[in-house]
Design an enzyme around this catalytic site. Structure first.
Site, PDB file in Angstrom:
ATOM      1  N   CYS A 142       0.819  -1.216   0.000  1.00  0.00           N
ATOM      2  CA  CYS A 142       0.000   0.000   0.000  1.00  0.00           C
ATOM      3  C   CYS A 142       0.852   1.264   0.000  1.00  0.00           C
ATOM      4  CB  CYS A 142      -0.868   0.028   1.249  1.00  0.00           C
ATOM      5  SG  CYS A 142      -1.960  -1.377   1.379  1.00  0.00           S
TER       6      CYS A 142
ATOM      7  N   ARG B 173       5.634  -0.929  -6.116  1.00  0.00           N
ATOM      8  CA  ARG B 173       5.606  -1.712  -4.884  1.00  0.00           C
ATOM      9  C   ARG B 173       4.529  -2.785  -4.901  1.00  0.00           C
ATOM     10  NH1 ARG B 173       7.049   1.383   0.031  1.00  0.00           N
ATOM     11  NH2 ARG B 173       8.801   2.575  -0.658  1.00  0.00           N
TER      12      ARG B 173
ATOM     13  N   TRP C 223      -3.026  -2.846  -1.407  1.00  0.00           N
ATOM     14  CA  TRP C 223      -2.653  -4.252  -1.583  1.00  0.00           C
ATOM     15  C   TRP C 223      -3.513  -5.014  -0.581  1.00  0.00           C
ATOM     16  CZ3 TRP C 223      -0.133  -8.154   1.270  1.00  0.00           C
ATOM     17  CH2 TRP C 223       0.420  -9.194   0.510  1.00  0.00           C
TER      18      TRP C 223
ATOM     19  N   ASN D 103      -2.420   2.772   5.549  1.00  0.00           N
ATOM     20  CA  ASN D 103      -1.521   1.628   5.335  1.00  0.00           C
ATOM     21  C   ASN D 103      -1.411   0.896   6.658  1.00  0.00           C
ATOM     22  OD1 ASN D 103      -0.997   2.510   2.780  1.00  0.00           O
ATOM     23  ND2 ASN D 103       1.165   2.999   3.122  1.00  0.00           N
ATOM     24  N   GLY D 104      -1.311  -0.441   6.606  1.00  0.00           N
ATOM     25  CA  GLY D 104      -1.161  -1.216   7.834  1.00  0.00           C
ATOM     26  C   GLY D 104      -2.379  -2.089   8.062  1.00  0.00           C
TER      27      GLY D 104
ATOM     28  N   GLU E 181      17.726 -19.191  -3.058  1.00  0.00           N
ATOM     29  CA  GLU E 181      17.384 -17.931  -3.723  1.00  0.00           C
ATOM     30  C   GLU E 181      16.945 -18.199  -5.177  1.00  0.00           C
ATOM     31  OE1 GLU E 181      16.627 -15.070  -3.077  1.00  0.00           O
ATOM     32  OE2 GLU E 181      17.131 -13.773  -4.747  1.00  0.00           O
TER      33      GLU E 181
ATOM     34  N   LYS F  52      13.306 -17.159  -6.644  1.00  0.00           N
ATOM     35  CA  LYS F  52      13.129 -16.314  -7.843  1.00  0.00           C
ATOM     36  C   LYS F  52      12.209 -17.009  -8.837  1.00  0.00           C
ATOM     37  CE  LYS F  52      14.204 -13.229  -6.716  1.00  0.00           C
ATOM     38  NZ  LYS F  52      14.895 -12.746  -5.567  1.00  0.00           N
TER      39      LYS F  52
ATOM     40  N   GLU G 209       8.485 -17.085  -7.564  1.00  0.00           N
ATOM     41  CA  GLU G 209       7.749 -15.830  -7.432  1.00  0.00           C
ATOM     42  C   GLU G 209       7.418 -15.175  -8.765  1.00  0.00           C
ATOM     43  OE1 GLU G 209       9.601 -12.636  -5.151  1.00  0.00           O
ATOM     44  OE2 GLU G 209      11.561 -13.342  -5.725  1.00  0.00           O
TER      45      GLU G 209
ATOM     46  N   HIS H  63      17.001 -38.136   1.802  1.00  0.00           N
ATOM     47  CA  HIS H  63      16.173 -38.189   3.018  1.00  0.00           C
ATOM     48  C   HIS H  63      14.734 -37.794   2.722  1.00  0.00           C
ATOM     49  CE1 HIS H  63      19.707 -38.985   5.403  1.00  0.00           C
ATOM     50  NE2 HIS H  63      20.307 -37.991   4.781  1.00  0.00           N
TER      51      HIS H  63
ATOM     52  N   LYS I 115       6.295  -5.033  -3.261  1.00  0.00           N
ATOM     53  CA  LYS I 115       7.729  -4.762  -3.171  1.00  0.00           C
ATOM     54  C   LYS I 115       8.177  -4.525  -1.738  1.00  0.00           C
ATOM     55  CE  LYS I 115      11.826  -4.004  -4.669  1.00  0.00           C
ATOM     56  NZ  LYS I 115      12.564  -5.263  -4.942  1.00  0.00           N
TER      57      LYS I 115
HETATM   58  C1  F6R Z   1      12.050 -11.712  -3.137  1.00  0.00           C
HETATM   59  C2  F6R Z   1      11.936 -10.502  -2.379  1.00  0.00           C
HETATM   60  C3  F6R Z   1      11.436 -10.575  -0.986  1.00  0.00           C
HETATM   61  C4  F6R Z   1      12.162  -9.561  -0.087  1.00  0.00           C
HETATM   62  C5  F6R Z   1      11.542  -9.558   1.312  1.00  0.00           C
HETATM   63  C6  F6R Z   1      12.285  -8.646   2.260  1.00  0.00           C
HETATM   64  O1  F6R Z   1      12.537 -11.476  -4.418  1.00  0.00           O
HETATM   65  O2  F6R Z   1      12.199  -9.432  -2.868  1.00  0.00           O
HETATM   66  O3  F6R Z   1      11.555 -11.864  -0.482  1.00  0.00           O
HETATM   67  O4  F6R Z   1      13.519  -9.902  -0.034  1.00  0.00           O
HETATM   68  O5  F6R Z   1      10.206  -9.150   1.230  1.00  0.00           O
HETATM   69  O6  F6R Z   1      12.271  -7.327   1.801  1.00  0.00           O
HETATM   70  P1  F6R Z   1      13.335  -6.280   2.311  1.00  0.00           P
HETATM   71  O7  F6R Z   1      14.672  -6.715   1.809  1.00  0.00           O
HETATM   72  O8  F6R Z   1      12.903  -4.965   1.719  1.00  0.00           O
HETATM   73  O9  F6R Z   1      13.269  -6.278   3.802  1.00  0.00           O
END
Ligand code: F6R
Length: 623
Positions: A2, A27, A74, A109-110, A496, A500, A503, A519, A618
């Site tokens: 948001c 975001r 959001w 927001n929140g 990671e 990627k 997502e 296992h 984001k």
């Molecule tokens: C994945 C991604 C998220 C962020 C997570 C933490 O690609 O971007 O998993 O890494 O939401 O966000 P930050 O780093 O802003 O605390």
């Protein structure tokens, strides 16, 4: 996630509100809206498509006003719909459902955790609810407390709210006034020339090009914006002197938000990594604790006094912490724990005041990581360091030491350049702690630093492998599941890579330390299951080769990232990409690049919204 923009001026503020929303768009959001004060009342436009369409809707209807608020939502409470989109209006006992707006307009927001109880109470008093959101209760609550002074009504409402909020509110009866409040969610105040225009925003980025004069509101603050003047109040509702909420000049983040020749921001950001690493390491001439800016005491003394490290972060940032644990224990020989912030914040732990708490975050505003940082402080663990891409973020402000990565603004929801720059900063931390403890001498430090400086060139060479990755992506695009394997330092890189892929391409992907295969996960391996293996030429390579045989013996198809001098060859069922050079301790920064590209190209082939994957945001500023 948001976003909030609010403005009060002598001119029409709608263009500023729309520009602000466009800047916050990256975001992630699923609906958006704008409300302004018009002659005799409130007017709003809301929609569930993009901000550009909302803008077109507003231009067509031609509404304008000198006081207004805007929001990207959001969804948390209630589906994405026009009714649930902000701004919300109050509908008091005197105003019947469906008969136009009430007098309070609000964006939030929140999450209001006790909204259910408040809703019931307000309904009993005749308030009409038109949305399923937790936010609408706040508009009604403020309305119920309004006696001609909006600030007083907002401040009277705040103690009843449980949860997290950043609010921007205006009232039909006070056209020249905008009130804000925050607790648990960020909110800044922007100041135009001689206060002729004043702004609220959930992030200073929203005000780029409008004003660079920013006041960061603190936990529990509320603020009163009226043309020509503003006032800030602390959590006890007392006015705050301007020196304790100073106006700061905030420069917009370094790198441009233009796409340039790229198709997506994620692609652009992947290819920006050599530059981002060079910028992050710029000016690092020698290994010195002063690299980690101290606010209250010399960083050197603080870092010398710690006997262990606790890393707290979420998502991709958590995985950078997982890599760092290997470095910190192997090179600096300092006991290190890494924990997902959302778990740490609610768990009973045994605090050690000599632990260095390291929080890692691209945004510096992630609700769980911020709460975890605060919890360590409450537990008496006061030696804290934030590694972050946003110098003005809450985490940087609330920790004693900081290292600002210089990735530049990261717009793609899937984090790429923030991750590798975090790793660069964590590597420097490792070297500082190692040097202080005589685990490395000056020559060894200099050698590590030389390798770090060469990373940009090494990354360029890895990014040149893109055509080979694109060929792999052709195979992955038709799959529904994938496994990622790694060992040691590269296990977090496998994690990671899987994150990627899932997502942005929506392919179900899991990562395992390769030794765990037999296992359990080996049961999943068939010819339909691609198995990506991160196989650098390190001490665990021979073990990893045995794990690869286990996969081949079950008909699994391997996609292997191996170093140039590794004795692994392509064969049926084994696709090989050779990395240009072996890079020792810093190898994770190189091995992650092909995995980012694999996810990116697979997602492009599947036609997903790469930069704004479904359901994700984001900056995760709610729990
Ligand atoms: C994945 C991604 C998220 C962020 C997570 C933490 O690609 O971007 O998993 O890494 O939401 O966000 P930050 O780093 O802003 O605390």
């Amino acid at each position: 996630m948001c976003g909030i923009v609010g403005a009060i001026s002598s001119q029409n503020v709608v263009p500023v509100l729309i520009q602000g929303l466009l800047r916050l768009e990256y975001r992630g959001y699923d609906s958006c809206g704008v409300a302004v004060h018009v002659q005799g009342g409130l007017q709003r436009a809301r929609g569930t498509s993009r901000v550009a369409e909302l803008q077109a809707q507003i231009e067509a209807s031609g509404f304008a006003g000198a006081t207004g608020i805007a929001h990207t939502r959001w969804a948390t409470h209630g589906v994405p719909s026009v009714d649930n989109a902000h701004p919300h209006f109050s509908h008091g006992p005197g105003e019947h459902a469906g008969e136009g707006p009430g007098r309070i307009a609000l964006v939030h927001n929140g999450i209001i955790e006790n909204y259910d109880i408040l809703r019931t109470e307000l309904q009993e008093r005749g308030y009409v609810f038109r949305s399923q959101t937790d936010t609408e209760v706040v508009a009604h609550l403020i309305d119920s407390l309004y006696d001609g002074d909006l600030l007083r009504a907002v401040q009277a409402a705040l103690p009843s709210l449980k949860g997290a909020y950043a609010l921007a509110v205006f009232c039909k009866d006070e056209p020249q006034r905008l009130v804000g409040a925050r607790a648990g969610s960020p909110l800044v105040l922007g100041v135009g020339p001689e206060c002729s225009s004043l702004y609220l925003a959930s992030d200073a980025l929203a005000l780029t090009g409008v004003t660079d004069q920013i006041v960061y509101l603190e936990e529990g603050d509320s603020c009163d914006l009226q043309t020509g003047q503003y006032a800030v109040y602390d959590k006890t509702m007392r006015p705050v002197a301007s020196r304790s909420r100073p106006v700061l000049t905030v420069h917009p983040p370094g790198s441009s938000t233009d796409l340039g020749p790229y198709r997506h921001y994620m692609q652009k950001e992947i290819f920006e990594q050599p530059r981002a690493i060079a910028d992050t390491l710029q000016g690092v001439e020698r290994i010195d604790a002063n690299l980690f800016d101290g606010k209250e005491e010399a960083a050197d003394a603080m870092l010398r006094s710690v006997d262990s490290v606790l890393i707290l972060a979420c998502g991709t940032s958590y995985y950078s912490g997982c890599v760092a644990r290997y470095w910190l224990e192997a090179i600096a020989k300092i006991p290190t724990q890494v924990e997902v912030a959302s778990e740490f914040r609610y768990r009973e732990c045994v605090p050690n005041e000599r632990t260095l708490v390291v929080v890692i975050s691209q945004s510096g505003e992630t609700a769980d990581t911020l709460a975890a940082l605060r919890r360590t402080r409450d537990l008496g663990m006061r030696r804290s360091l934030t590694i972050c891409n946003v110098a003005t973020s809450a985490m940087v402000r609330e920790s004693r030491l900081a290292y600002i990565t210089r990735a530049g603004v990261e717009i793609g929801v899937a984090s790429t350049k923030a991750f590798t720059t975090q790793l660069a900063a964590l590597f420097l931390l490792t070297l500082v702690l190692a040097r202080q403890r005589n685990r490395l001498d000056d020559a060894q430090c200099a050698e590590h630093l030389r390798a770090a400086r060469h990373l940009s060139a090494a990354m360029q060479a890895v990014l040149a492998l893109e055509p080979q990755i694109m060929a792999w992506a052709q195979d992955f695009a038709s799959k529904e599941h994938a496994l990622f394997l790694g060992r040691g330092l590269h296990y977090p890189i496998a994690l990671e890579g899987a994150l990627k892929l899932k997502e942005i391409s929506y392919i179900h992907a899991e990562a395992y330390p390769a030794g765990e295969l037999k296992h359990g996960p080996l049961a999943l391996v068939t010819s339909a299951m691609p198995v990506v293996t991160v196989a650098p030429n390190d001490a665990l390579l021979e073990k990893l080769k045995s794990n690869m045989h286990e996969v081949r013996a079950r008909g699994g198809v391997l996609y292997v990232l191996a170093d140039a001098d590794t004795h692994i060859d392509s064969e049926e069922g084994l696709h090989l990409i050779r990395m240009p050079e072996h890079y020792g301790a810093l190898s994770p920064l190189l091995h992650v690049l092909p995995l980012q590209l694999l996810a990116y190209h697979t997602a492009c082939l599947r036609g997903t919204d790469v930069d704004k994957p479904r359901n994700l945001a984001k900056s995760v500023t709610v729990e």
